[in-house]
Write a protein that holds these residues in place. Structure first.
Motif, PDB file in Angstrom:
ATOM      1  N   SER A 284       6.886   9.696  -1.614  1.00  0.00           N
ATOM      2  CA  SER A 284       6.231   8.471  -1.174  1.00  0.00           C
ATOM      3  C   SER A 284       4.744   8.707  -0.925  1.00  0.00           C
ATOM      4  O   SER A 284       4.325   9.760  -0.454  1.00  0.00           O
ATOM      5  N   VAL A 285       3.968   7.707  -1.295  1.00  0.00           N
ATOM      6  CA  VAL A 285       2.519   7.780  -1.213  1.00  0.00           C
ATOM      7  C   VAL A 285       2.044   6.596  -0.381  1.00  0.00           C
ATOM      8  O   VAL A 285       2.532   5.481  -0.561  1.00  0.00           O
ATOM      9  N   ASP A 286       1.100   6.848   0.502  1.00  0.00           N
ATOM     10  CA  ASP A 286       0.603   5.792   1.376  1.00  0.00           C
ATOM     11  C   ASP A 286      -0.903   5.629   1.177  1.00  0.00           C
ATOM     12  O   ASP A 286      -1.671   6.558   1.396  1.00  0.00           O
ATOM     13  N   PHE A 287      -1.297   4.437   0.739  1.00  0.00           N
ATOM     14  CA  PHE A 287      -2.721   4.174   0.466  1.00  0.00           C
ATOM     15  C   PHE A 287      -3.456   3.590   1.670  1.00  0.00           C
ATOM     16  O   PHE A 287      -4.636   3.242   1.551  1.00  0.00           O
ATOM     17  N   THR A 288      -2.772   3.469   2.789  1.00  0.00           N
ATOM     18  CA  THR A 288      -3.409   2.837   3.941  1.00  0.00           C
ATOM     19  C   THR A 288      -4.675   3.602   4.356  1.00  0.00           C
ATOM     20  O   THR A 288      -4.601   4.801   4.608  1.00  0.00           O
ATOM     21  N   PRO A 289      -5.826   2.915   4.402  1.00  0.00           N
ATOM     22  CA  PRO A 289      -7.047   3.599   4.813  1.00  0.00           C
ATOM     23  C   PRO A 289      -7.090   3.765   6.334  1.00  0.00           C
ATOM     24  O   PRO A 289      -6.343   3.068   7.027  1.00  0.00           O
ATOM     25  N   PRO A 290      -7.956   4.642   6.861  1.00  0.00           N
ATOM     26  CA  PRO A 290      -8.883   5.486   6.102  1.00  0.00           C
ATOM     27  C   PRO A 290      -8.189   6.711   5.495  1.00  0.00           C
ATOM     28  O   PRO A 290      -7.223   7.202   6.052  1.00  0.00           O
TER      29      PRO A 290
ATOM     30  N   LEU B 249       0.827  -1.211   0.000  1.00  0.00           N
ATOM     31  CA  LEU B 249       0.000   0.000   0.000  1.00  0.00           C
ATOM     32  C   LEU B 249       0.858   1.257   0.000  1.00  0.00           C
ATOM     33  O   LEU B 249       0.356   2.368   0.019  1.00  0.00           O
ATOM     34  N   LYS B 250       2.174   1.056  -0.019  1.00  0.00           N
ATOM     35  CA  LYS B 250       3.079   2.211  -0.072  1.00  0.00           C
ATOM     36  C   LYS B 250       3.840   2.161  -1.384  1.00  0.00           C
ATOM     37  O   LYS B 250       4.341   1.107  -1.772  1.00  0.00           O
ATOM     38  N   LEU B 251       3.897   3.296  -2.042  1.00  0.00           N
ATOM     39  CA  LEU B 251       4.697   3.347  -3.257  1.00  0.00           C
ATOM     40  C   LEU B 251       5.330   4.711  -3.403  1.00  0.00           C
ATOM     41  O   LEU B 251       5.048   5.632  -2.633  1.00  0.00           O
TER      42      LEU B 251
END
Length: 506
Positions: free
Chosen positions: A318-324, A310-312
């Motif tokens: 760096s981008v974190d897609f971890t919800p919420p 979920l991290k790229l």
RNA sequence: GGGCCGUUAGCUCAGGUGGUAGAGCAACUGGCUUUUAACCAGUGGGUCGCAGGUUCGAGUCCUGCACGGCUCACCA
């Protein structure tokens, strides 16, 4: 005009080699070649046998491998000829495998053929597997077949094809020369597959609505125009499937989606291609807040499966897609950004006055809706790196969205931003035909004042609403942009196989 | 559309202040039967994006055009 540059020495040489190959009795362009495996299958299956080993151990491994007879085909990517033997790498597009051709292990005619091969030619080999002294899995060739000629020279074997223009215009060459380019499109296919199965698994029906239509509505954009000869009417390439999809909800398809191309006759840029792939889905008896949940679930699932985490990292950030994911109203985001700004004192002072009041749902800003959207685009959008839902859009810029019960200047709508890119747009669908007609008329008034990008009146759509659209929420997700983020590409042209460009001048 | 930058061999790239155009890969010739950015010796290959201009002389300076990249505006 000859097909290829007849004066280029390398092309002349390749033609000569092809001539010599046919004189040896080989078909120039034979029809088929039966393979026992693809190159990738062999590489994946026997990858663990490779690597440097002591001589006795190597012999043991090779005793096992020598029993494995294979027929493989591929494009010649490298070639090292050493007198009476030589090595080539064959590629099936995805993987490379080395082949070893030794003059006394193949018929004389095939050894002659081997010496006439050029980089880029397509050949078939038959033989047994072995590991070389340097530890590379290879095919020891006992039969060589000629399958197709590359008359044009290949790009540089080490640097690949770098020229951006050539990579886009001649994507086939880019794909041959640059494995990283191929990776992007393999991932793109995986993203689309994941999106489809997400909706299929949840009982949505996939539909196809017109690409050509007498009215290009559903989005504020300039359409492409074409003409139907038999009907003698102008048609427009669709700018969005939205109004057709909602007609289908009226018709009783309570959960629908369409994953296909939209066309907008506007400028090209690193983020805009004239045709782009959009997912749109609609579901009855839901609101936009439920769509935020669904969107998180969809996109985190896709990112996790395609990227593996979920991290790229995108463009070094760096981008974190971890919800919420964060949810911020547009006005709040704008005011916060203005307070951070040093170089716009007047705006800052106005923002300061309003920042507390903005918490009130009844709040009406002194900034005009247009001003807020402009400030948002300029100051806020580029700073939204981690996925962020922006809510509280002005009614004026949302002609198809349902108003807030408490504040009619605001609609129940969100947009999702990731890496500064607008990736999704969703709202509660306006289902009051009278209000919808009023909004269309407002749009048409704007067009009358010279604004070209408006959502044009669609009377049949208003009629459809007249039969009753259940409370419905809908969303559009830009697949190209999502692909850009997941594959780390800064330019939309690098996630579209054949991006639009000016025609090559002769 | 505006601004900035780029275009040199098939490919990847060098070419201060103007003085006959370079390298590596690829190609060609010869050598080499487990190499791997194979190696060794030799050879050929250019309308320097196109068209003008300045100059004794332009890849290099100026103007226009074409194509591309970045960026701003519009847009998803």
């Amino acid at each position: 005009m000859p097909l290829f540059d007849e004066e280029n020495d390398q092309i002349i040489q390749r033609r000569k080699n092809l001539q010599a190959i046919t004189e040896l009795g080989f078909e120039a362009y034979p029809h088929k070649f039966d393979r026992t495996h693809t190159v990738s299958e062999i590489v994946h299956h026997y990858a663990d046998r490779g690597g440097q080993r002591p001589a006795e151990e190597l012999e043991k491994v090779n005793q096992e491998l020598n029993g494995i007879k294979v027929r493989l085909a591929g494009r010649i990517m490298t070639s090292r000829l050493m007198g009476k033997a030589g090595f080539i790498h064959l590629s099936d597009g995805a993987s490379r495998l080395q082949a070893y051709v030794r003059s006394n292990d193949v018929p004389v005619r095939e050894w002659q053929l081997f010496k006439l091969l050029d980089l880029g030619d397509i050949v078939g080999v038959e033989g047994w597997l072995f590991i070389t002294r340097t530890g590379e899995l290879s095919v020891h060739v006992r039969g060589l077949s000629f399958l197709a000629k590359a008359l044009l020279p290949m790009p540089e074997k080490y640097h690949g094809l770098q020229d951006v223009e050539s990579r886009h215009r001649q994507r086939y060459l880019d794909l041959i020369a640059n494995p990283s380019s191929r990776e992007v499109f393999v991932k793109r296919a995986a993203i689309i597959r994941e999106v489809r199965s997400f909706f299929d698994d949840r009982g949505y029906i996939e539909v196809e609505t017109p690409m050509l239509s007498p009215i290009a509505s559903g989005a504020a954009a300039r359409p492409f125009k074409t003409h139907h000869n038999a009907l003698d009417i102008d048609l427009f390439a669709r700018v969005a499937p939205e109004l057709y999809l909602k007609r289908l909800v009226v018709g009783g398809f309570e959960k629908v989606y369409e994953l296909n191309r939209n066309f907008r006759n506007e400028g090209l840029s690193a983020r805009h291609n004239p045709e782009f792939t959009m997912l749109e889905f609609y579901q009855a008896y839901s609101d936009y807040e439920q769509l935020m949940e669904l969107t998180e679930e969809l996109i985190t699932g896709v990112v996790e499966r395609v990227h593996g985490s979920l991290k790229l990292s995108y463009a070094g950030v760096s981008v974190d897609f971890t919800p919420p994911w964060k949810r911020v109203t547009m006005i709040k985001a704008v005011l916060d950004a203005l307070l951070d700004q040093d170089d716009s004192k007047d705006l800052k002072e106005r923002a300061l006055v309003e920042v507390l009041a903005a918490e009130d749902p009844q709040f009406v800003s002194s900034f005009s809706p247009k001003e807020i959207v402009d400030l948002f685009d300029h100051f806020v959008e580029p700073r939204l790196i981690d996925p962020t839902f922006i809510t509280g859009f002005p009614t004026e810029v949302s002609p198809l969205s349902k108003q807030s019960e408490t504040n009619p200047g605001i609609v129940h709508r969100f947009e999702l931003f990731i890496c500064g890119l607008e990736c999704a747009n969703a709202f509660c669908e306006l289902n009051d035909p009278a209000e919808q007609e009023r909004r269309f008329k407002e749009q048409m008034d704007q067009r009358g004042r010279g604004v070209e990008e408006v959502v044009v009146m669609d009377e049949d759509y208003v009629r459809a609403l007249g039969y009753g659209l259940p409370p419905t929420a809908g969303e559009g997700i830009g697949i190209d942009r999502l692909t850009m983020i997941i594959t780390g590409q800064a330019n939309i042209r690098d996630v579209i196989l054949f991006p639009h460009m000016r025609p090559e001048s002769k």
